[in-house]
Design an enzyme around this catalytic site. Structure first.
Site, mmCIF file in Angstrom:
data_model
loop_
_atom_site.group_PDB
_atom_site.id
_atom_site.type_symbol
_atom_site.label_atom_id
_atom_site.label_comp_id
_atom_site.label_asym_id
_atom_site.label_seq_id
_atom_site.Cartn_x
_atom_site.Cartn_y
_atom_site.Cartn_z
ATOM 1 N N ASP A 52 -0.101 14.620 -3.567
ATOM 2 C CA ASP A 52 1.043 13.724 -3.370
ATOM 3 C C ASP A 52 1.672 13.376 -4.716
ATOM 4 O O ASP A 52 0.958 13.148 -5.700
ATOM 5 C CB ASP A 52 0.609 12.402 -2.726
ATOM 6 C CG ASP A 52 -0.059 12.591 -1.380
ATOM 7 O OD1 ASP A 52 0.293 13.564 -0.692
ATOM 8 O OD2 ASP A 52 -0.924 11.761 -1.033
ATOM 9 N N ASP A 58 2.143 3.416 -8.066
ATOM 10 C CA ASP A 58 0.813 3.878 -7.635
ATOM 11 C C ASP A 58 -0.158 3.745 -8.795
ATOM 12 O O ASP A 58 -1.280 3.264 -8.654
ATOM 13 C CB ASP A 58 0.833 5.372 -7.259
ATOM 14 C CG ASP A 58 1.458 5.651 -5.898
ATOM 15 O OD1 ASP A 58 1.250 4.860 -4.973
ATOM 16 O OD2 ASP A 58 2.150 6.688 -5.776
ATOM 17 N N GLU A 81 -7.609 6.558 -4.266
ATOM 18 C CA GLU A 81 -6.732 7.657 -3.870
ATOM 19 C C GLU A 81 -6.051 8.292 -5.088
ATOM 20 O O GLU A 81 -5.693 9.460 -5.068
ATOM 21 C CB GLU A 81 -5.674 7.078 -2.927
ATOM 22 C CG GLU A 81 -4.856 8.093 -2.202
ATOM 23 C CD GLU A 81 -3.758 7.407 -1.417
ATOM 24 O OE1 GLU A 81 -3.962 7.171 -0.220
ATOM 25 O OE2 GLU A 81 -2.706 7.097 -2.016
ATOM 26 N N GLU A 82 -5.883 7.515 -6.138
ATOM 27 C CA GLU A 82 -5.169 8.008 -7.318
ATOM 28 C C GLU A 82 -6.089 8.557 -8.402
ATOM 29 O O GLU A 82 -5.632 8.914 -9.479
ATOM 30 C CB GLU A 82 -4.271 6.902 -7.899
ATOM 31 C CG GLU A 82 -3.284 6.299 -6.911
ATOM 32 C CD GLU A 82 -2.379 7.334 -6.231
ATOM 33 O OE1 GLU A 82 -2.187 8.435 -6.792
ATOM 34 O OE2 GLU A 82 -1.875 7.044 -5.122
ATOM 35 N N ASP A 101 -6.796 2.347 -1.759
ATOM 36 C CA ASP A 101 -5.461 2.954 -1.749
ATOM 37 C C ASP A 101 -4.582 1.909 -2.419
ATOM 38 O O ASP A 101 -4.171 0.934 -1.793
ATOM 39 C CB ASP A 101 -5.004 3.235 -0.305
ATOM 40 C CG ASP A 101 -3.641 3.935 -0.270
ATOM 41 O OD1 ASP A 101 -2.979 3.996 -1.314
ATOM 42 O OD2 ASP A 101 -3.254 4.414 0.824
ATOM 43 N N LEU A 103 -1.562 1.690 -3.569
ATOM 44 C CA LEU A 103 -0.221 1.479 -3.029
ATOM 45 C C LEU A 103 -0.023 2.442 -1.873
ATOM 46 O O LEU A 103 0.133 3.631 -2.091
ATOM 47 C CB LEU A 103 0.806 1.751 -4.137
ATOM 48 C CG LEU A 103 1.887 0.690 -4.400
ATOM 49 C CD1 LEU A 103 2.883 0.653 -3.274
ATOM 50 C CD2 LEU A 103 1.299 -0.709 -4.622
ATOM 51 N N ASP A 104 -0.090 1.927 -0.679
ATOM 52 C CA ASP A 104 0.103 2.766 0.502
ATOM 53 C C ASP A 104 1.566 2.675 0.930
ATOM 54 O O ASP A 104 2.141 1.577 0.954
ATOM 55 C CB ASP A 104 -0.802 2.281 1.634
ATOM 56 C CG ASP A 104 -0.613 3.098 2.891
ATOM 57 O OD1 ASP A 104 -0.883 4.310 2.840
ATOM 58 O OD2 ASP A 104 -0.181 2.538 3.914
ATOM 59 N N GLU A 247 -7.602 5.258 3.903
ATOM 60 C CA GLU A 247 -6.673 4.684 4.880
ATOM 61 C C GLU A 247 -7.354 4.409 6.219
ATOM 62 O O GLU A 247 -7.345 3.282 6.718
ATOM 63 C CB GLU A 247 -5.469 5.627 5.048
ATOM 64 C CG GLU A 247 -4.545 5.584 3.828
ATOM 65 C CD GLU A 247 -3.813 6.883 3.543
ATOM 66 O OE1 GLU A 247 -4.285 7.951 3.978
ATOM 67 O OE2 GLU A 247 -2.764 6.837 2.866
HETATM 68 P P1 AHG Z 1 0.455 6.955 0.269
HETATM 69 O O1 AHG Z 1 1.748 6.309 -0.061
HETATM 70 O O2 AHG Z 1 -0.736 6.101 -0.052
HETATM 71 O O3 AHG Z 1 0.336 8.354 -0.293
HETATM 72 O O4 AHG Z 1 0.322 7.089 1.852
HETATM 73 C C1 AHG Z 1 1.365 7.615 2.618
HETATM 74 C C2 AHG Z 1 0.848 7.856 3.978
HETATM 75 C C3 AHG Z 1 0.905 6.677 4.923
HETATM 76 O O5 AHG Z 1 1.133 5.435 4.344
HETATM 77 C C4 AHG Z 1 2.009 7.012 5.884
HETATM 78 O O6 AHG Z 1 1.646 6.661 7.195
HETATM 79 C C5 AHG Z 1 2.200 8.481 5.768
HETATM 80 O O7 AHG Z 1 1.615 8.880 4.555
HETATM 81 C C6 AHG Z 1 3.631 8.870 5.777
HETATM 82 O O8 AHG Z 1 3.725 10.229 5.830
HETATM 83 P P2 AHG Z 1 5.071 10.994 6.265
HETATM 84 O O9 AHG Z 1 5.958 10.958 5.046
HETATM 85 O O10 AHG Z 1 4.601 12.370 6.613
HETATM 86 O O11 AHG Z 1 5.654 10.261 7.435
HETATM 87 MN MN MN Z 2 -1.910 5.694 1.635
HETATM 88 MN MN MN Z 3 -1.371 5.405 -1.918
#
Ligand code: AHG
Ligand code: MN
Ligand code: MN
Length: 330
Positions: A52, A58, A81-82, A101, A103-104, A247
């Site tokens: 990601d 983050d 996560e990071e 996590d 920053l989710d 998560e």
């Molecule tokens: P993060 O920001 O910690 O990487 O998590 C993102 C996750 C979660 O929060 C969310 O439900 C999902 O990824 C969104 O994914 P899409 O962009 O595929 O919808």
């Molecule tokens: Mn997340």
């Molecule tokens: Mn995150």
């Protein structure tokens, strides 16, 4: 009468002293993280181990929380996560294991929608055990209000942050109502037939779509209004997107304490023994009876041959998920 603050609430609930210190310490990082939002709005230009794109926030949130935990004396291991590796800390005590996590929902930072911090707390410094063994879990949601939701297996409680960074009680003993909200992650074209059918049923039953792209915010809505959130197994990505440790488990632990359930579609997520900190898992979380309906649907509905091939070829077998027994409809 003054409202009960987080510390008082933990004391009133006979929280173990070390765990109480830890939860208070984590809550104190919330105002620090909130205060750096305005100046960390960009992408960091790097990728984390899950592939990601990392946002500046983050990384900053990760650094703030890890630095605080390093000083705490109560933490033996941290998986974030990071971070690519588990961080081991020498402590005079047995120490908790923390999953983080920081920053989710970070793709929503630049559009000013709600994002959050998700934390799981494990005994014996061991984060690679079933989620059901957690001693506590919590999240902080940075929205119009900054709120903190926690459980120490004493129900689910919500606190709001004031201008001094202190958390006072907003709602005690939250239980998930029946509700009619649903969320479904992933591209529609990548959804498997069984998932699509389940969603179709929900829509026909009068469920309303609400999906922001921030799991913690989307779950909070399910917690308060009821319904079901999903990020399913996809045609091209068997285990979906969401991470078991960072998560699924902490949110599932809260959902269960609120009377809800969390499932892969076939089994309780909190029963899975993690293989690595990178494990991902197909995820459904929400009302108990909706999860029950889902699991029945996943077991009973006929699936197409292509779907079957994908399940047979992939690693669902090797990552603890039961391969469902499909009944053919003659
Ligand atoms: P993060 O920001 O910690 O990487 O998590 C993102 C996750 C979660 O929060 C969310 O439900 C999902 O990824 C969104 O994914 P899409 O962009 O595929 O919808
Ligand atoms: Mn997340
Ligand atoms: Mn995150």
């Amino acid at each position: 009468m003054t409202a009960i603050n987080l510390e008082q609430h933990l004391t009133d609930n006979n929280c173990d002293e070390q765990l109480k210190d830890l939860i208070i310490l984590l809550s104190r990082q919330a105002p620090k993280i909130k205060s750096v939002f305005a100046h960390n709005q960009d992408s960091a230009g790097t990728l984390n181990t899950h592939g990601d794109e990392q946002a500046e926030l983050d990384k900053v949130a990760d650094e703030i929380i890890i630095n605080a935990l390093r000083e705490s004396n109560h933490v033996k291991t941290i998986a974030s996560e990071e971070q690519s590796d588990i961080i081991e800390i020498i402590t005079p005590y047995e120490g908790y294991g923390i999953t983080l996590d920081p920053l989710d929902g970070s793709s929503l930072i630049s559009v000013n929608l709600s994002v959050g911090t998700i934390i799981g707390i494990y005994p014996n410094g061991n984060i690679l055990q079933e989620g059901k063994n957690m001693v506590a879990s919590m999240y902080i949601l940075y929205g119009p209000l900054t709120i903190l939701v926690y459980t120490i297996k004493n129900g689910v409680h919500e606190f709001v942050m004031d201008e001094n960074g202190e958390f006072t009680i907003l709602r005690e003993n939250i239980t998930m109502p029946q509700g009619n909200i649903y969320s479904s992650g992933g591209l529609k074209k990548d959804h498997k037939e069984k998932h699509s059918k389940f969603i179709e049923k929900l829509e026909n039953d009068g469920h309303k779509l609400r999906y922001s792209g921030s799991f913690v915010a989307d779950f909070h809505q399910i917690l308060r209004y009821g319904g079901i959130f999903s990020y399913p197994s996809l045609k091209n990505n068997e285990n979906g997107k969401l991470r078991l440790l960072f998560e699924a488990n902490p949110i599932g632990f809260i959902a269960k304490q609120a009377g809800g359930e969390i499932s892969t579609g076939f089994k309780d997520i909190l029963d899975i023994i993690p293989k690595s900190i990178e494990d991902k898992v197909p995820l459904y979380v929400g009302n108990k009876n909706k999860i029950k309906n889902l699991e029945e649907h996943m077991k009973k509905e006929k699936i197409d041959e292509k779907d079957k091939e994908i399940i047979e070829e992939n690693h669902i077998n090797s990552t603890n998920y039961e391969v469902p027994i499909y009944e053919s409809k003659q």
